[in-house]
Design a protein around this motif. Sequence first.
Motif, mmCIF file in Angstrom:
data_model
loop_
_atom_site.group_PDB
_atom_site.id
_atom_site.type_symbol
_atom_site.label_atom_id
_atom_site.label_comp_id
_atom_site.label_asym_id
_atom_site.label_seq_id
_atom_site.Cartn_x
_atom_site.Cartn_y
_atom_site.Cartn_z
ATOM 1 N N VAL A 170 39.598 39.370 43.554
ATOM 2 C CA VAL A 170 39.974 40.795 44.920
ATOM 3 C C VAL A 170 40.280 40.151 45.957
ATOM 4 C CG1 VAL A 170 40.210 43.154 44.635
ATOM 5 C CG2 VAL A 170 40.940 41.454 42.362
ATOM 6 N N LEU A 171 38.391 39.847 46.006
ATOM 7 C CA LEU A 171 38.512 39.274 47.558
ATOM 8 C C LEU A 171 38.651 38.644 48.103
ATOM 9 C CD1 LEU A 171 34.234 39.856 46.730
ATOM 10 C CD2 LEU A 171 35.935 41.371 48.087
ATOM 11 N N LYS B 198 34.642 49.385 44.614
ATOM 12 C CA LYS B 198 34.063 48.411 45.551
ATOM 13 C C LYS B 198 35.049 47.474 46.521
ATOM 14 C CE LYS B 198 29.935 48.825 42.954
ATOM 15 N NZ LYS B 198 28.995 48.525 42.750
ATOM 16 N N ALA B 199 36.660 47.833 46.598
ATOM 17 C CA ALA B 199 36.787 46.773 47.218
ATOM 18 C C ALA B 199 37.832 47.144 48.585
ATOM 19 C CB ALA B 199 38.691 46.218 46.490
ATOM 20 N N VAL C 253 45.177 48.598 46.626
ATOM 21 C CA VAL C 253 43.484 49.024 45.986
ATOM 22 C C VAL C 253 43.472 50.429 45.774
ATOM 23 C CG1 VAL C 253 41.067 49.248 46.262
ATOM 24 C CG2 VAL C 253 41.433 47.104 47.822
ATOM 25 N N PHE D 15 39.246 46.094 41.064
ATOM 26 C CA PHE D 15 39.642 46.683 42.294
ATOM 27 C C PHE D 15 38.359 47.972 42.488
ATOM 28 C CE2 PHE D 15 43.492 44.516 41.019
ATOM 29 C CZ PHE D 15 43.513 44.260 42.357
ATOM 30 N N ARG E 233 43.812 50.116 41.527
ATOM 31 C CA ARG E 233 42.613 50.679 40.765
ATOM 32 C C ARG E 233 42.942 51.531 40.135
ATOM 33 N NH1 ARG E 233 38.948 52.634 44.612
ATOM 34 N NH2 ARG E 233 40.173 53.531 44.970
ATOM 35 N N ARG F 95 42.107 40.067 49.531
ATOM 36 C CA ARG F 95 41.794 41.162 50.869
ATOM 37 C C ARG F 95 41.797 40.542 51.223
ATOM 38 N NH1 ARG F 95 36.166 44.319 50.901
ATOM 39 N NH2 ARG F 95 35.036 42.111 50.750
ATOM 40 N N TYR G 296 36.878 40.386 40.212
ATOM 41 C CA TYR G 296 36.524 40.926 41.371
ATOM 42 C C TYR G 296 36.621 39.808 42.484
ATOM 43 C CZ TYR G 296 33.695 43.325 44.961
ATOM 44 O OH TYR G 296 33.022 43.785 45.931
#
Length: 326
Positions: free
Chosen positions: A50-51, A97-98, A72, A95, A76, A54, A47
């Motif tokens: 992923v952030l 809650k991204a 995403v 992915f 996902r 982002r 995660y």
Amino acid sequence: MSGVTFEQLLDQYFINRVVRPATELSYRKVVRTFQTFSKALPGKVDYSLVLEWRRYILVTRKREACTWNNKVAHMRALFNFGIRTRLLTQEENPFNKAVVRVGKKKKKTLSTAQIKAIYIVMEQYNERERLLAQSNVINVRANACYPAWFWLAVLDTLSYTGMRQNQLLHVRLCDVNLEERWIDVVSEGSKNHREFRIPITSVLYPRLKMVLERSFAAGAEPDEQLFNVNRFDLKRKVRSEYENGSTEMGIYPIRAFFRRISRECRFAVSPHRFRHTIATNLMKSPDRNIQAVKRLLGHSSLRSTLEYIDEDIDSLRDILEQELVR
């Protein structure tokens, strides 16, 4: 199987699912974008990574929130498949809650003056080509707006049908009935996989007829693509066959045309702006036209169609004037 690569994950994903070629291309493009940012294997993606991606997409690359959410959605789905089939060792999809909240923006439409400007530019190209033909001069200079008569037919079709770009590319010669004046939009080109029929207006008819006649004269078969610029440009045909192994027209000539016309008009022009424009104009009287717009755009639900109700600034001004005077 923490050592599985993205290529292996993608191959297994598409073996287990039947998707359109364009959809597969979209997934592979998103994965390539991620691989440009990070060399991590799928099993090592968490995660926090992923952030970081982002932030890179939204802050460094300054991309829109909807662009990020699209990436995403692809990743996902890919990771859900990998976790479920135990190709990946993660217990939770990194992915999840991204996504980020997307503000509702005004639909991108074209004004009457802008549409007039587009056609003025294209008519100039058309006249130039006509004079060159009369002089027996071959225009050897590459131009995304050539041949003008063909792109004028594309513009008319987008203007008077509200078709999506992909739907336009999937129209075959046999899908057009000039006698009864309708076009069948096939499921392969539709976003929601629906097939429906749209009318041919009197304004659209002449240029559509021209494309059909010239296509058949060039040796096209009824089940072949209708809007294929390669059929009328030998250089494009050869290049397309060399690069794609096919003489069918893809998205790149359309993108090149709209980039050129946008540059010359000095405002953004795209196929989807024509779709938004016809829908927004018709939805100025939603009580009368809502079902017609739903059918024209091929929407599955009225909710999608209702998004095209836009504030009519002139009507809003009249209401304010009346109320303030009162």
